[in-house]
Design a protein around this motif. Structure first.
Motif, PDB file in Angstrom:
ATOM      1  N   LEU A 293       0.815  -1.204   0.000  1.00  0.00           N
ATOM      2  CA  LEU A 293       0.000   0.000   0.000  1.00  0.00           C
ATOM      3  C   LEU A 293       0.853   1.260   0.000  1.00  0.00           C
ATOM      4  CD1 LEU A 293      -2.962  -0.926   2.373  1.00  0.00           C
ATOM      5  CD2 LEU A 293      -2.912  -0.843  -0.124  1.00  0.00           C
ATOM      6  N   PHE A 294       2.080   1.148   0.554  1.00  0.00           N
ATOM      7  CA  PHE A 294       2.977   2.291   0.498  1.00  0.00           C
ATOM      8  C   PHE A 294       3.334   2.603  -0.954  1.00  0.00           C
ATOM      9  CE2 PHE A 294       7.275   4.079   0.476  1.00  0.00           C
ATOM     10  CZ  PHE A 294       7.074   5.206   1.274  1.00  0.00           C
ATOM     11  N   LEU A 295       3.582   1.529  -1.739  1.00  0.00           N
ATOM     12  CA  LEU A 295       3.858   1.724  -3.167  1.00  0.00           C
ATOM     13  C   LEU A 295       2.640   2.279  -3.899  1.00  0.00           C
ATOM     14  CD1 LEU A 295       5.923  -1.505  -3.965  1.00  0.00           C
ATOM     15  CD2 LEU A 295       6.772   0.853  -3.777  1.00  0.00           C
ATOM     16  N   VAL A 296       1.452   1.771  -3.521  1.00  0.00           N
ATOM     17  CA  VAL A 296       0.219   2.279  -4.138  1.00  0.00           C
ATOM     18  C   VAL A 296       0.079   3.769  -3.891  1.00  0.00           C
ATOM     19  CG1 VAL A 296      -2.291   2.175  -4.056  1.00  0.00           C
ATOM     20  CG2 VAL A 296      -0.958   0.059  -4.061  1.00  0.00           C
ATOM     21  N   ALA A 297       0.316   4.211  -2.661  1.00  0.00           N
ATOM     22  CA  ALA A 297       0.187   5.633  -2.323  1.00  0.00           C
ATOM     23  C   ALA A 297       1.186   6.483  -3.089  1.00  0.00           C
ATOM     24  CB  ALA A 297       0.365   5.831  -0.817  1.00  0.00           C
ATOM     25  N   GLN A 298       2.362   5.908  -3.400  1.00  0.00           N
ATOM     26  CA  GLN A 298       3.370   6.669  -4.124  1.00  0.00           C
ATOM     27  C   GLN A 298       3.058   6.755  -5.608  1.00  0.00           C
ATOM     28  OE1 GLN A 298       5.901   8.292  -2.551  1.00  0.00           O
ATOM     29  NE2 GLN A 298       4.772   7.607  -0.732  1.00  0.00           N
ATOM     30  N   VAL A 299       2.484   5.709  -6.168  1.00  0.00           N
ATOM     31  CA  VAL A 299       2.246   5.661  -7.611  1.00  0.00           C
ATOM     32  C   VAL A 299       0.939   6.336  -7.992  1.00  0.00           C
ATOM     33  CG1 VAL A 299       1.858   4.102  -9.557  1.00  0.00           C
ATOM     34  CG2 VAL A 299       3.639   3.586  -7.875  1.00  0.00           C
ATOM     35  N   ALA A 300      -0.120   6.136  -7.214  1.00  0.00           N
ATOM     36  CA  ALA A 300      -1.447   6.651  -7.576  1.00  0.00           C
ATOM     37  C   ALA A 300      -1.582   8.130  -7.205  1.00  0.00           C
ATOM     38  CB  ALA A 300      -2.519   5.826  -6.876  1.00  0.00           C
ATOM     39  N   LYS A 301      -2.414   8.808  -7.949  1.00  0.00           N
ATOM     40  CA  LYS A 301      -2.732  10.211  -7.609  1.00  0.00           C
ATOM     41  C   LYS A 301      -3.577  10.263  -6.349  1.00  0.00           C
ATOM     42  CE  LYS A 301      -5.330  14.178  -9.346  1.00  0.00           C
ATOM     43  NZ  LYS A 301      -6.182  14.691 -10.446  1.00  0.00           N
ATOM     44  N   LEU A 302      -4.598   9.411  -6.274  1.00  0.00           N
ATOM     45  CA  LEU A 302      -5.448   9.279  -5.110  1.00  0.00           C
ATOM     46  C   LEU A 302      -5.725   7.809  -4.879  1.00  0.00           C
ATOM     47  CD1 LEU A 302      -8.116  12.086  -5.759  1.00  0.00           C
ATOM     48  CD2 LEU A 302      -6.286  12.169  -4.056  1.00  0.00           C
ATOM     49  N   TRP A 303      -5.942   7.417  -3.642  1.00  0.00           N
ATOM     50  CA  TRP A 303      -6.349   6.052  -3.361  1.00  0.00           C
ATOM     51  C   TRP A 303      -7.148   6.055  -2.076  1.00  0.00           C
ATOM     52  CZ3 TRP A 303      -5.206   2.559   0.633  1.00  0.00           C
ATOM     53  CH2 TRP A 303      -4.340   3.070   1.621  1.00  0.00           C
ATOM     54  N   GLY A 304      -7.907   4.993  -1.855  1.00  0.00           N
ATOM     55  CA  GLY A 304      -8.712   4.930  -0.655  1.00  0.00           C
ATOM     56  C   GLY A 304      -9.498   3.646  -0.588  1.00  0.00           C
ATOM     57  N   THR A 305     -10.307   3.551   0.456  1.00  0.00           N
ATOM     58  CA  THR A 305     -11.112   2.355   0.694  1.00  0.00           C
ATOM     59  C   THR A 305     -12.572   2.758   0.800  1.00  0.00           C
ATOM     60  OG1 THR A 305      -9.291   1.320   1.890  1.00  0.00           O
ATOM     61  CG2 THR A 305     -11.490   0.389   2.204  1.00  0.00           C
ATOM     62  N   ARG A 306     -13.428   2.038   0.126  1.00  0.00           N
ATOM     63  CA  ARG A 306     -14.868   2.288   0.175  1.00  0.00           C
ATOM     64  C   ARG A 306     -15.548   1.010   0.658  1.00  0.00           C
ATOM     65  NH1 ARG A 306     -15.493   3.361  -4.772  1.00  0.00           N
ATOM     66  NH2 ARG A 306     -16.531   1.493  -5.572  1.00  0.00           N
ATOM     67  N   TYR A 307     -16.370   1.147   1.689  1.00  0.00           N
ATOM     68  CA  TYR A 307     -17.037  -0.019   2.260  1.00  0.00           C
ATOM     69  C   TYR A 307     -18.416  -0.184   1.632  1.00  0.00           C
ATOM     70  CZ  TYR A 307     -13.302  -0.031   5.688  1.00  0.00           C
ATOM     71  OH  TYR A 307     -12.069  -0.099   6.287  1.00  0.00           O
TER      72      TYR A 307
ATOM     73  N   VAL B 167     -22.095  -2.809   1.424  1.00  0.00           N
ATOM     74  CA  VAL B 167     -22.946  -3.519   2.384  1.00  0.00           C
ATOM     75  C   VAL B 167     -22.231  -4.777   2.866  1.00  0.00           C
ATOM     76  CG1 VAL B 167     -25.160  -4.649   2.712  1.00  0.00           C
ATOM     77  CG2 VAL B 167     -25.006  -2.593   1.290  1.00  0.00           C
ATOM     78  N   ARG B 168     -21.569  -5.463   1.941  1.00  0.00           N
ATOM     79  CA  ARG B 168     -20.745  -6.612   2.295  1.00  0.00           C
ATOM     80  C   ARG B 168     -19.407  -6.452   1.589  1.00  0.00           C
ATOM     81  NH1 ARG B 168     -25.815  -8.833   1.580  1.00  0.00           N
ATOM     82  NH2 ARG B 168     -26.658 -10.010   3.346  1.00  0.00           N
ATOM     83  N   GLY B 169     -18.381  -6.358   2.360  1.00  0.00           N
ATOM     84  CA  GLY B 169     -17.063  -6.241   1.791  1.00  0.00           C
ATOM     85  C   GLY B 169     -16.618  -4.799   1.641  1.00  0.00           C
ATOM     86  N   LYS B 170     -15.538  -4.671   0.884  1.00  0.00           N
ATOM     87  CA  LYS B 170     -14.922  -3.361   0.688  1.00  0.00           C
ATOM     88  C   LYS B 170     -14.355  -3.264  -0.701  1.00  0.00           C
ATOM     89  CE  LYS B 170     -10.349  -4.782   2.375  1.00  0.00           C
ATOM     90  NZ  LYS B 170     -10.710  -6.185   2.570  1.00  0.00           N
ATOM     91  N   THR B 171     -13.986  -2.050  -1.103  1.00  0.00           N
ATOM     92  CA  THR B 171     -13.349  -1.795  -2.385  1.00  0.00           C
ATOM     93  C   THR B 171     -12.169  -0.869  -2.143  1.00  0.00           C
ATOM     94  OG1 THR B 171     -15.401  -2.036  -3.634  1.00  0.00           O
ATOM     95  CG2 THR B 171     -13.617  -0.797  -4.683  1.00  0.00           C
ATOM     96  N   ILE B 172     -10.993  -1.300  -2.621  1.00  0.00           N
ATOM     97  CA  ILE B 172      -9.817  -0.425  -2.575  1.00  0.00           C
ATOM     98  C   ILE B 172      -9.629   0.129  -3.983  1.00  0.00           C
ATOM     99  CG2 ILE B 172      -7.353  -0.274  -2.097  1.00  0.00           C
ATOM    100  CD1 ILE B 172      -7.626  -2.644  -0.264  1.00  0.00           C
ATOM    101  N   TRP B 173      -9.534   1.426  -4.065  1.00  0.00           N
ATOM    102  CA  TRP B 173      -9.462   2.066  -5.364  1.00  0.00           C
ATOM    103  C   TRP B 173      -8.227   2.950  -5.446  1.00  0.00           C
ATOM    104  CZ3 TRP B 173      -9.407   7.330  -4.983  1.00  0.00           C
ATOM    105  CH2 TRP B 173      -9.935   7.885  -3.816  1.00  0.00           C
ATOM    106  N   ALA B 174      -7.820   3.186  -6.683  1.00  0.00           N
ATOM    107  CA  ALA B 174      -6.676   4.069  -6.947  1.00  0.00           C
ATOM    108  C   ALA B 174      -6.908   4.769  -8.272  1.00  0.00           C
ATOM    109  CB  ALA B 174      -5.366   3.266  -6.977  1.00  0.00           C
ATOM    110  N   GLU B 175      -6.519   6.026  -8.330  1.00  0.00           N
ATOM    111  CA  GLU B 175      -6.707   6.841  -9.527  1.00  0.00           C
ATOM    112  C   GLU B 175      -5.352   7.285 -10.059  1.00  0.00           C
ATOM    113  OE1 GLU B 175      -9.292  10.139  -9.148  1.00  0.00           O
ATOM    114  OE2 GLU B 175     -10.981   8.976  -8.349  1.00  0.00           O
ATOM    115  N   GLN B 176      -5.269   7.282 -11.406  1.00  0.00           N
ATOM    116  CA  GLN B 176      -4.078   7.790 -12.075  1.00  0.00           C
ATOM    117  C   GLN B 176      -4.507   8.862 -13.077  1.00  0.00           C
ATOM    118  OE1 GLN B 176      -1.016   4.649 -13.210  1.00  0.00           O
ATOM    119  NE2 GLN B 176      -2.902   3.417 -13.101  1.00  0.00           N
ATOM    120  N   PRO B 177      -3.791   9.965 -13.139  1.00  0.00           N
ATOM    121  CA  PRO B 177      -4.135  11.002 -14.128  1.00  0.00           C
ATOM    122  C   PRO B 177      -3.828  10.528 -15.537  1.00  0.00           C
ATOM    123  CG  PRO B 177      -2.088  11.547 -13.019  1.00  0.00           C
ATOM    124  CD  PRO B 177      -2.627  10.324 -12.327  1.00  0.00           C
ATOM    125  N   LEU B 178      -4.632  10.966 -16.477  1.00  0.00           N
ATOM    126  CA  LEU B 178      -4.395  10.642 -17.885  1.00  0.00           C
ATOM    127  C   LEU B 178      -3.307  11.560 -18.419  1.00  0.00           C
ATOM    128  CD1 LEU B 178      -8.095  10.251 -19.070  1.00  0.00           C
ATOM    129  CD2 LEU B 178      -6.549   8.501 -18.179  1.00  0.00           C
TER     130      LEU B 178
END
Length: 860
Positions: free
Chosen positions: A815-829, A831-842
């Protein structure tokens, strides 16, 4: 009793009884007796007999002292009997036959009968004399010393008699036998109305008391005079009206005092009706003209117009006075010299009368040639205008509030013949003082509102984000004369996964406090939205925040915090085209379909923020591509809790269903058409009364009669199927390689090969984490929107966190590498489970930085 009775005592003899004088009153002049030089009674009248009950036979020849009730009276009378002039012996007590005391007034007159000295004593009842004297004094006071003008008219309305009042106008003497029409100077009064009143009293026999009569002063025809008139019927012996008595008094001064008081009352009622500097100044001049002056104008110091704090103390050298208002009864002299808003150079001069008055606080009064000379010396052009218009009286009153100068008011008389008098100065000062207080309040209100507007403009979105899936514009009602800045607010917030949050609310209240409360709520919503909470959960946290704010405020508040706070939070997912809503006491939005059908969204509405303890609920609606949602604040519909709300809701639905509005709302028209639709809707909801067409073009952040009534239109689009893809992956290590391969192929298809390396790295780390620490099902999604979005979902609710791994650690750097490479990242919960997302600029410059909308997006 009459003094001539003694002359009728002819040759009274010893025991003779004197007869009553013919024609005498039975009360006055019939009680008398004649005494000889020794004080014995020689004559006794029948009136004396009736007064004391003693006959002439019983009294004649006896000493007069025996008729007196006390010896002191006898001694006093004997002392005066040797005089040779008539004397008044005053009140004396006589003895009645039955012994009671009879108080009389005695007069003594010397007589010579048959060569011998005698005295004639006349007596009259003391109470009768007192009443007679009072009547005499009354008649004398009324007819010679009364302030009233008294006239007596016969039935032909001709003068019969009049008193000698000092207040009678010249020319009204020796008018006996003439009518008022013949005697009065022309134009003095309305003779027809006077004669009508006289005939009414003659016909009805009822007095007319206290009639106000206006006319001209005979001594000064240019001055109005007011009289108070009373007409009394005079009746004869038969009871019929034989004449009329007029009692007239000059009440001009009292009438002028009442008129001044009425003018002050009118000024108090009319001046300051609105918290606006120019309006208040105009109200002052409108009140003064024409009742007090023919021309009035107000000059104010330059800072007063902008709401600056007035400065106490001496005026600076450079002082600018601007024309704030002017009113003229005839013509437009004031505006031809200085227009409203322009600098009055003459008043701003260092040696002007205005500067002097503002320095010493004293009014300035000029009259006659003094006015024209002063104006001509300062400005020849104004002096010429003053001479041409005939200005002859000029009164300048300085205007102060809280000890600080604001400007001046000038009153001018042109057509009125009389200049301003001493009594006019306090009246002018009273009106100007009232206006000064109101102008100061308006200036302070302007200052406060400017601060609040500036704060609100900076706290609200300066522009709305340009998004592929949500086109949005905002409109607010135009600022009216009595507009009050309210707490309406809104926002459009991009979320993870190409989702968009649309929020609108009302902080309640008005002014600066509402702006501050609005800023707090919007900041809190922004912060909570970044946590990717569901709408109902977000409102729950926002409600807790509002409650804490209310509990933390000090007990004594200078102004109470507004109690009604509402918020509507909606999240639109362009992939599923579903929109989830949650409302905290806020009106529900209107959905307008492509066919023009307008209907309110049917989802639960919870309690306002900070009020209830019941958990908030959310509702979900599936939208069609191109549907428009109309969000608004409650003030757009009408006052809270009133019947207008229902009618306002119907009007809003009708406005959004209008064919012209529907055509503008349809997809493909861009933000310009969406903005035109918003303008049309607001003009239908609150037409501009000054616009004959009944429409207006609202724009900008402004207030309405209660709040900042906001309308936010959002046109929603689903994300094209070829711009997102989702893969289900097995929860096994081999799935990482397959995920990388699928990702590389899709990036090549989208033409995003330059993002291949970083995206492969992100996919590897996130999928590996999901396999190692999560649980099935496992899903990978790529979204090509404003940015390249990578999402990895699993069925576990365990929250990952980035940390700096130690040198001895074998892992923990993903996740440290993810934070360095992605423009934004985060976790969205979910109803069941979670989603980890990351954004990169075009890298092609099409990444979706929230750009300014300019003329196409928001009108803020």
């Amino acid at each position: 009793m009459t003094r001539g009775t003694a002359a009728r005592v002819g040759c009274a003899q010893g025991g003779a009884v004197l007869p009553d004088a013919p024609g005498d009153s039975p009360v006055r002049g019939d009680a008398y007796a004649v005494l000889d030089d020794s004080g014995a009674v020689v004559s006794w009248s029948p009136g004396a007999q009736r007064m004391l009950g003693r006959t002439a036979a019983e009294v004649v020849g006896t000493p007069a002292a025996g008729l007196l009730h006390s010896g002191a009276d006898a001694a006093r009378i004997l002392e005066r009997r040797h005089g040779d002039r008539s004397v008044v012996l005053g009140v004396t007590g006589l003895r009645h036959l039955d012994g009671r005391r009879v108080d009389v007034v005695l007069w003594a007159h010397p007589l010579v009968l048959a060569g011998r000295r005698h005295w004639l004593l006349q007596a009259e009842d003391a109470e009768t004399v007192r009443r007679s004297d009072l009547r005499h004094a009354l008649l004398q006071g009324v007819f010679t010393e009364s302030p009233f003008i008294i006239d007596v008219f016969d039935r032909d309305l001709r003068f019969v008699a009049q008193n000698d009042s000092q207040n009678r106008a010249p020319g009204f003497t020796n008018v006996a036998g003439r009518t008022m029409r013949e005697a009065a100077p022309p134009g003095l009064l309305d003779v027809d109305a006077l004669e009508s009143r006289q005939r009414r009293v003659l016909a009805t026999g009822k007095a007319l008391i206290g009639t106000e009569v206006r006319g001209r002063d005979p001594r000064d025809p240019d001055r109005d005079t007011v009289w108070e008139e009373t007409i009394l019927p005079l009746r004869g012996a038969a009871g019929d009206v034989v004449a009329l008595a007029h009692m007239v008094t000059d009440t001009t001064e009292e009438s002028r005092a009442r008129e001044r008081l009425d003018l002050v009352n009118e000024a108090s009622a009319r001046i300051g009706s609105r918290l606006e500097v120019l309006t208040t100044a105009q109200e002052l001049t409108d009140v003064a003209v024409p009742r007090f002056a023919d021309l009035a104008y107000v000059n104010l110091l330059d800072p007063v117009f902008g709401g600056a704090e007035p400065v106490t103390g001496p005026l600076r050298e450079a002082v600018v006075l601007r024309r704030a208002a002017s009113t003229m009864d005839v013509g437009d002299l004031a505006k031809s010299i200085v227009a409203t808003g322009d600098v009055d150079v003459l008043a701003s001069a260092p040696d002007s009368y205005t500067r002097r008055a503002l320095a010493d606080g004293k009014p300035v009064r000029l009259a006659g040639d003094q006015v024209r000379a002063a104006l001509a010396a300062a400005d020849p052009a104004r002096g010429a205008l003053a001479a041409r218009y005939g200005i002859h009286s000029w009164l300048l009153v300085p205007m102060f509030a809280r000890g600080a100068p604001l400007g001046s008011a000038v009153f001018v008389r042109i057509t009125r013949a009389h200049p301003f008098e001493d009594d006019d100065v306090p009246l002018a000062r009273e009106m100007v003082t009232r206006a000064a207080v109101c102008i100061d309040n308006a200036s302070r209100y302007t200052r406060e509102r400017t601060t609040a507007v500036t704060l609100q403009r900076n706290l609200l979105p300066q522009s709305l984000p340009e998004l592929r899936c949500v086109e949005s514009v905002s409109r607010c009602l135009p600022s009216g004369d009595r507009a009050v800045l309210g707490g309406g607010w809104f926002d459009v917030i991009p979320l993870s996964g190409a989702r968009v949050a649309i929020v609108i609310g009302d902080a309640g209240g008005e002014g600066l406090y509402a702006a501050v409360s609005m800023g707090r709520l919007r900041t809190a919503v922004r912060t909570l939205a970044d946590l990717d909470l569901s709408p109902d959960e977000l409102l729950t946290h926002l409600d807790d925040q509002v409650k804490r704010t209310l509990n933390d405020r000090p007990a004594p508040m200078e102004r109470p915090e507004p109690e009604a706070r509402s918020c509507l939070f909606a999240v639109f997912d362009p992939i599923s085209r579903k929109c989830r809503f949650a409302s905290a006491g806020h009106p529900l939005p209107v959905r307008v379909g492509a066919g023009g059908q307008a209907s309110f969204v049917d989802v639960p509405v919870g309690a306002p923020l900070g009020v209830g303890a019941v958990p908030y609920e959310s509702g979900e609606v599936t939208l069609a591509d191109g549907d428009v949602l109309a969000f608004y604040t409650g003030g757009l519909l009408g006052a809270p809790g009133s019947e207008d709300r229902g009618a306002g809701s119907a009007r809003l639905r009708e406005a959004l269903s209008d064919p012209g509005v529907v055509a503008a709302l349809r997809a493909g028209g861009g933000l310009d058409s969406l903005g035109r639709a918003g303008d049309a809707v607001l003009s239908r909801m609150h037409p501009d009364p000054s616009d004959p067409s009944g429409s207006s073009a609202p724009s900008g952040l402004s207030g309405s009669h209660e709040n900042s009534d906001v309308l936010l239109l959002a046109r929603l689009h689903g994300l094209e199927p070829d711009r997102h893809v989702t893969w289900e992956l097995p929860a096994e290590p081999e799935a990482v390689g397959r995920a990388r391969a699928l990702t590389v192929d899709k990036l090549a298809e989208w033409g995003l090969g330059e993002l291949e390396f970083t995206t492969e790295l992100l996919v590897s780390e996130l999928v590996t984490n999901a396999i190692r620490y999560g649980r099935p099902p496992l899903r990978l999604r790529l979204i090509h929107e404003r940015t390249l979005i990578l999402e990895v979902s699993d069925g576990s609710n365990t929250s990952p966190r980035a940390r700096r791994a130690l040198e001895t650690d074998e892992g923990g750097r993903g996740l440290f590498l993810v934070a360095q490479v992605a423009k934004l990242w985060g976790t969205r919960y979910e109803v069941r489970g979670k989603t980890i997302w990351a954004e990169q600029p075009l890298t092609d410059g099409t990444d979706g930085a929230d750009g300014a909308d300019g003329a196409d997006g928001s009108t803020l």
